[in-house]
Design a protein around this motif. Structure first.
Motif, PDB file in Angstrom:
ATOM      1  N   PHE A 193      11.818  23.598  80.065  1.00 29.22           N
ATOM      2  CA  PHE A 193      11.322  24.010  81.470  1.00 29.22           C
ATOM      3  C   PHE A 193      10.579  25.295  81.277  1.00 29.22           C
ATOM      4  O   PHE A 193       9.702  25.616  81.587  1.00 29.22           O
ATOM      5  CB  PHE A 193      12.794  24.537  82.325  1.00 29.22           C
ATOM      6  CG  PHE A 193      12.505  25.201  83.677  1.00 29.22           C
ATOM      7  CD1 PHE A 193      11.783  24.738  84.822  1.00 29.22           C
ATOM      8  CD2 PHE A 193      12.891  26.579  83.722  1.00 29.22           C
ATOM      9  CE1 PHE A 193      11.789  25.487  85.937  1.00 29.22           C
ATOM     10  CE2 PHE A 193      12.566  27.227  85.002  1.00 29.22           C
ATOM     11  CZ  PHE A 193      12.145  26.703  85.856  1.00 29.22           C
ATOM     12  N   ASP A 194      11.334  26.449  80.497  1.00 33.90           N
ATOM     13  CA  ASP A 194      10.589  27.535  79.982  1.00 33.90           C
ATOM     14  C   ASP A 194       9.409  27.293  79.194  1.00 33.90           C
ATOM     15  O   ASP A 194       8.131  27.923  79.558  1.00 33.90           O
ATOM     16  CB  ASP A 194      11.581  28.326  79.208  1.00 33.90           C
ATOM     17  CG  ASP A 194      12.815  29.070  79.974  1.00 33.90           C
ATOM     18  OD1 ASP A 194      12.393  29.159  81.362  1.00 33.90           O
ATOM     19  OD2 ASP A 194      13.673  29.602  79.358  1.00 33.90           O
ATOM     20  N   ASP A 199      17.659  21.020  79.918  1.00 34.45           N
ATOM     21  CA  ASP A 199      16.280  21.071  79.902  1.00 34.45           C
ATOM     22  C   ASP A 199      15.810  22.590  80.072  1.00 34.45           C
ATOM     23  O   ASP A 199      14.551  22.758  80.329  1.00 34.45           O
ATOM     24  CB  ASP A 199      15.564  20.337  81.011  1.00 34.45           C
ATOM     25  CG  ASP A 199      15.269  18.752  80.569  1.00 34.45           C
ATOM     26  OD1 ASP A 199      15.097  18.540  79.411  1.00 34.45           O
ATOM     27  OD2 ASP A 199      15.379  18.023  81.365  1.00 34.45           O
ATOM     28  N   GLU A 200      16.646  23.526  79.966  1.00 34.83           N
ATOM     29  CA  GLU A 200      16.348  24.788  80.173  1.00 34.83           C
ATOM     30  C   GLU A 200      15.121  25.289  79.380  1.00 34.83           C
ATOM     31  O   GLU A 200      14.112  26.025  79.644  1.00 34.83           O
ATOM     32  CB  GLU A 200      17.500  25.674  79.833  1.00 34.83           C
ATOM     33  CG  GLU A 200      17.122  27.328  80.276  1.00 34.83           C
ATOM     34  CD  GLU A 200      17.603  27.633  81.724  1.00 34.83           C
ATOM     35  OE1 GLU A 200      16.931  28.398  82.205  1.00 34.83           O
ATOM     36  OE2 GLU A 200      18.491  27.173  82.264  1.00 34.83           O
ATOM     37  N   LYS A 209      20.641  21.201  83.153  1.00 35.84           N
ATOM     38  CA  LYS A 209      20.595  22.469  82.291  1.00 35.84           C
ATOM     39  C   LYS A 209      20.203  22.303  81.016  1.00 35.84           C
ATOM     40  O   LYS A 209      19.832  23.193  80.280  1.00 35.84           O
ATOM     41  CB  LYS A 209      22.277  22.886  82.229  1.00 35.84           C
ATOM     42  CG  LYS A 209      22.701  24.109  81.676  1.00 35.84           C
ATOM     43  CD  LYS A 209      22.147  25.173  82.375  1.00 35.84           C
ATOM     44  CE  LYS A 209      22.668  26.508  81.613  1.00 35.84           C
ATOM     45  NZ  LYS A 209      22.062  27.654  82.233  1.00 35.84           N
ATOM     46  N   HIS A 262       7.488  26.185  83.845  1.00 36.31           N
ATOM     47  CA  HIS A 262       7.781  25.946  85.193  1.00 36.31           C
ATOM     48  C   HIS A 262       7.034  24.685  86.053  1.00 36.31           C
ATOM     49  O   HIS A 262       7.300  24.445  86.910  1.00 36.31           O
ATOM     50  CB  HIS A 262       8.168  26.947  86.212  1.00 36.31           C
ATOM     51  CG  HIS A 262       8.832  28.092  85.562  1.00 36.31           C
ATOM     52  ND1 HIS A 262       9.813  29.030  86.177  1.00 36.31           N
ATOM     53  CD2 HIS A 262       9.011  28.586  84.154  1.00 36.31           C
ATOM     54  CE1 HIS A 262      10.382  29.874  85.562  1.00 36.31           C
ATOM     55  NE2 HIS A 262       9.847  29.582  84.181  1.00 36.31           N
ATOM     56  N   TYR A 269      16.422  21.167  87.918  1.00 36.13           N
ATOM     57  CA  TYR A 269      16.221  20.385  86.685  1.00 36.13           C
ATOM     58  C   TYR A 269      17.787  20.621  85.890  1.00 36.13           C
ATOM     59  O   TYR A 269      18.691  21.501  86.413  1.00 36.13           O
ATOM     60  CB  TYR A 269      15.162  21.130  85.684  1.00 36.13           C
ATOM     61  CG  TYR A 269      15.464  22.334  85.383  1.00 36.13           C
ATOM     62  CD1 TYR A 269      16.183  22.955  84.231  1.00 36.13           C
ATOM     63  CD2 TYR A 269      14.793  23.347  86.414  1.00 36.13           C
ATOM     64  CE1 TYR A 269      16.446  24.234  84.018  1.00 36.13           C
ATOM     65  CE2 TYR A 269      15.251  24.934  86.160  1.00 36.13           C
ATOM     66  CZ  TYR A 269      15.976  25.400  84.590  1.00 36.13           C
ATOM     67  OH  TYR A 269      16.117  26.686  84.655  1.00 36.13           O
TER      68      TYR A 269
END
Length: 66
Positions: A48-49, A44-45, A42, A53, A40
């Protein structure tokens, strides 16, 4: 080709993720699939968390990765 469990797919950005992302299909539903996100942007970090995931994505918004 039909999307199946274990396939690697590329998914279009949606309400949960701001950029396109890749992942592995864990479960297939009638019109969508549960995807374990593996690659994905960066930016969207945090998303994502927050999603732990994983995301449910419309089959129409994904394509198989060869």
């Amino acid at each position: 080709m039909e999307i199946q469990i274990g396939n690697t797919v590329r998914c279009k950005a949606n309400g949960n993720m701001e950029a396109d992302f890749s992942g592995k299909v864990e479960k297939v539903y009638d019109n969508s699939a549960l995807v374990n996100i593996t690659d994905y942007a960066k930016t969207d970090e945090i998303n994502f968390d927050d999603l732990q995931h994983k995301a449910v994505i419309s089959l129409a918004k994904m394509k198989l990765v060869e």
